[in-house]
Structure formats: structure tokens, C-alpha cells
Write a protein that holds these residues in place. Sequence first.
Motif, PDB file in Angstrom:
ATOM      1  N   PRO A   1       1.037  -1.362   0.097  1.00 27.30           N
ATOM      2  CA  PRO A   1       0.205  -0.021  -0.043  1.00 27.30           C
ATOM      3  C   PRO A   1       0.950   1.191  -0.048  1.00 27.30           C
ATOM      4  CG  PRO A   1      -0.156  -1.192   2.263  1.00 27.30           C
ATOM      5  CD  PRO A   1       0.783  -1.945   1.120  1.00 27.30           C
TER       6      PRO A   1
ATOM      7  N   THR B   1      -6.486   4.377   2.888  1.00 26.81           N
ATOM      8  CA  THR B   1      -7.580   4.413   2.099  1.00 26.81           C
ATOM      9  C   THR B   1      -8.735   5.346   2.880  1.00 26.81           C
ATOM     10  OG1 THR B   1      -8.408   2.526   3.173  1.00 26.81           O
ATOM     11  CG2 THR B   1      -7.297   2.325   0.834  1.00 26.81           C
TER      12      THR B   1
ATOM     13  N   LEU C   1     -10.171   8.407   1.453  1.00 29.47           N
ATOM     14  CA  LEU C   1     -11.208   8.456   0.371  1.00 29.47           C
ATOM     15  C   LEU C   1     -12.462   8.639   0.558  1.00 29.47           C
ATOM     16  CD1 LEU C   1      -9.518   5.040  -1.458  1.00 29.47           C
ATOM     17  CD2 LEU C   1      -9.264   7.601  -1.850  1.00 29.47           C
TER      18      LEU C   1
ATOM     19  N   CYS D   1     -10.099  10.954  -4.776  1.00 29.16           N
ATOM     20  CA  CYS D   1      -9.787  10.006  -5.352  1.00 29.16           C
ATOM     21  C   CYS D   1      -8.976   9.889  -6.869  1.00 29.16           C
ATOM     22  CB  CYS D   1     -11.282   9.255  -5.671  1.00 29.16           C
ATOM     23  SG  CYS D   1     -12.049   8.514  -4.285  1.00 29.16           S
TER      24      CYS D   1
ATOM     25  N   LYS E   1     -13.026   3.126  -2.093  1.00 28.22           N
ATOM     26  CA  LYS E   1     -12.465   2.757  -0.775  1.00 28.22           C
ATOM     27  C   LYS E   1     -13.058   1.203  -0.465  1.00 28.22           C
ATOM     28  CE  LYS E   1     -12.225   3.756   4.207  1.00 28.22           C
ATOM     29  NZ  LYS E   1     -13.206   3.170   4.885  1.00 28.22           N
TER      30      LYS E   1
ATOM     31  N   LEU F   1     -11.353  -1.298  -2.609  1.00 25.45           N
ATOM     32  CA  LEU F   1      -9.986  -1.502  -2.064  1.00 25.45           C
ATOM     33  C   LEU F   1      -9.737  -2.415  -0.763  1.00 25.45           C
ATOM     34  CD1 LEU F   1      -8.318   2.186  -2.626  1.00 25.45           C
ATOM     35  CD2 LEU F   1      -8.186  -0.169  -4.225  1.00 25.45           C
TER      36      LEU F   1
ATOM     37  N   ARG G   1      -6.719  -4.525  -0.692  1.00 26.40           N
ATOM     38  CA  ARG G   1      -5.921  -4.556   0.470  1.00 26.40           C
ATOM     39  C   ARG G   1      -5.814  -5.470   1.350  1.00 26.40           C
ATOM     40  NH1 ARG G   1      -4.349   1.075   1.338  1.00 26.40           N
ATOM     41  NH2 ARG G   1      -3.750   1.946  -0.776  1.00 26.40           N
TER      42      ARG G   1
END
Lengths: 292, 149
Positions: free
Chosen positions: A145, A149, A152, A163, A196, A199, A203
Amino acid sequence: MSGVIEPITGRYVHVDVGGEICRIYFEENGAGIPLVCLHTAGSDGRQWRHLLADQEFARNFRIIAFDMPWHGKSNPPAGWDGAEYQLTTARYTQTIRAFCQALALDKPVVMGCSIGGRIVLNLAIDHACEFRALIGLEAADFQAPWYDTAWLNRPDVHGGEVCAALVSGLIAPQSPENSRAETLWAYKQGGPGVFKGDLYFYRVDGDLRGRVERIDTRICPLFLLTGEYDFSCTPEDTKRTAGAIGGARVTIMEQLGHFPMSENPEQFRRYIAPVLGEILDQSRQTKRGVPV
Amino acid sequence: MTARLESPRETMISASTATDAAVIEAFAGIPALLDQAPALIQRGRLLDCECLLGPASRAFHASIRQGRIVELAPAPVLMRSWRFSYRASAAAWAEYWRPVPRPGFHDLLALTKRGEAVLEGDLHPFMAHLQYFKDMLALPRRHFVTAAT
């Protein structure tokens, strides 16, 4: 009539995703081998408009791009109660397979970018026999990363602006200004928390390290293409991932970043045309009964 | 054997003295370049902020008011506060300002990811105006080659 009308058509299909009916918007053009295209996190199927409109590809491929639920013209599911959106590996996989089944696609090729590239790896791990070939753009089993996040989606920072500004650096400096602006526009239009939420898969939930070794490219060929300017999924990330997969084919694309199909469609075409050509050849040989 | 953890700054690429001087000179010219970029000033119209920007070794205190840099003072300034800082090696700035930067040197956050830059402090003004800072700090790009050669 003097206006230019593109050959792309758009429709909605109602798809049962895990018992929930999702009204999914998709665009398509062409006839032949189904080629399903998956957009990046926080964006939508418009990223594929140049590929969709490509007359040469459309002669042999039925090119389809759909907006994931919550993205573009695919609304959140009707039963959404306002809970935070979080994409998971299971839900993402389920959505793609359900969409392909809803359209009764016969062994489609799936090409995904970024999160779409990651989920393509998961399709290769668990569902390879359902697909003719898999193409991961900006794909890796995991990548480090480079921002938090949490930025966001918060009320004191404009979601669309942050973004777009974050991903703007993932576009290669050589990309045409209008294509760069169009790529970022989709990020400015995303729903609050959707990027987000995507992700979360990228992530947290979708770490495929230690699983990609199971991919058997003899069942389904796997092509991985990554732009040299992508510092999110770097060429090294893709090469490391491919190193664990026997038979995976890797191409590092010059003068391209994280959004090859939309940031510089002409440059991307130079790299994707041979891949689609190879898939077409293999498909023809298989049809004739020639072992490949 | 004793393991040693390297901080990002220890791994930064090094620059020549000439590059250092060119980067500092280019930084000092940013307020004037910004004054000639009305669209960028418009983008930052709601931004008032004190920040520390520039080469890691010779940074500048920037006072931003309504999107304009109204003061750019070489650090250190006695007891001057700042909300956030973005500092990179002089060599990284020189790479960032190439007409076509190399991969990994083409974006402020690419530089932080590779350890060539450090972002510290209260990041809210930086993140709320991220494209403004990216574009503002890229302003020397068109001029830097001339300055360095």
C-alpha cells in the motif's frame, strides 16, 4: 442524420448474485468469442470504450464491459440498507460468474484491470475450466500500500477530488491529456465510499500470496500485462507473481501506467492485439480438434 | 550480526552540488510561476496553509493564502510552525522535473513510496488539495532543464 453513432450498445441484465438480484448495466459490441472486461476500483465500464469500439477486434470477439454493482450505471442492490460497501473476494468472484451465466456466455475470456486483474488471478485459481483465457492488466497477487484509504471517504475531504488526485499519478506522463482527463473523470463521479470499498478487496481480503502457485495455465492460459509507470502494481509485482505460475505470460508495457485501456488506448492496442490474436488462433485450433 | 534499519532518507539517491543549487533556485521561482497559472490558483482558492516544502536538506517555509504563495522563506526560520511538510532529495526533484520523468519519479506519492520523499505532519490540507500540490510542485518542469544545463 449527420451524427457519428458508435457501434457500442448498452443494456441492463438482472443478475442473481448470491440470492440478491442486481440490475447490471453492460455495453457490448462485436460477435464471436465472448470477451468480458472488468474495470478498475472506483471506476466503471466506460474505461473500455475504445476497445469496445475497435472494429477489428469486434470481428472475432463479442466484447462486453459491465459496471459492477455500485459503479457507473449499475445501482447498489435494491435491498441496500446504507451499510458501508465492502467488496470481498467471494462477492467479486460470484458477481463475475453470475454475470457470465446470466448472459449464457460460452467459455468467455475475462480481462480485468487492477482489482479486475487481481480477481482474474482468483478466477484462474478456483474456476479456470470455466474460461477460455484470462488476462490480468496491472495484476499481482499482492502489492504494498502507498496511502491510507481512510482519506477516500470522509466529510471534510471531497471524495471525487481526492480519489482522482490520488490515481492521477498512476497515469503515464506520455498519455494524451484528453484521455488522462477522461480516466480521472470517472473517479470524480464515483459514489461515496465505493473506491474505498473496492480497495477492501484489494488491500485486505484479496491477498493471493501463497495461492497463485495453484494456477494451471494448461487448463486456461494466463496473460499478465503491466504498465511501466504503474507504481501501485509495479512491473516487479507482476513479475514476482508470474514467477510462481508455470506458463504465465508477462508483458511490461512501455509508456503506460495503471489504466492502459483508457489512459492511452492507441498504445495499449499495440500490446493487447497480439494477445487477442493468440487467443483467437488457439480457439480456432481447438475448434478444429488440433491439440494446443 | 546486528541488523540496521535504514530510514527512507538514508536510501535516497544523491545529487551533485550543481543539482542542489539548481533545485533550490527552481523552488524559489515557484511563487512567480504560480502567479502565472490562474487555473491552479482557482483550484486552491480555499487554501490557506503554512507548509514546509522542497529539498530535504534546504526546505522552504511556504505561506499559502487563497491558493497563492505569499511568502517562501528558506528554512530554518526561528520558531516557524507548519501543518505539513513534503520534502524530497534534490536528485528526486530533478528527476520529477524532467520533461518526461522516469517511472517511479513521476508523481509525489511515487516518490514517497520509493523512499525518495517524506510526507509528515497534519496531512489534511495536502490531501484535500492533492492535485493542487501535485501541479504546483510540478510547475518548474518546463523550465528546469534550461536551468540545469
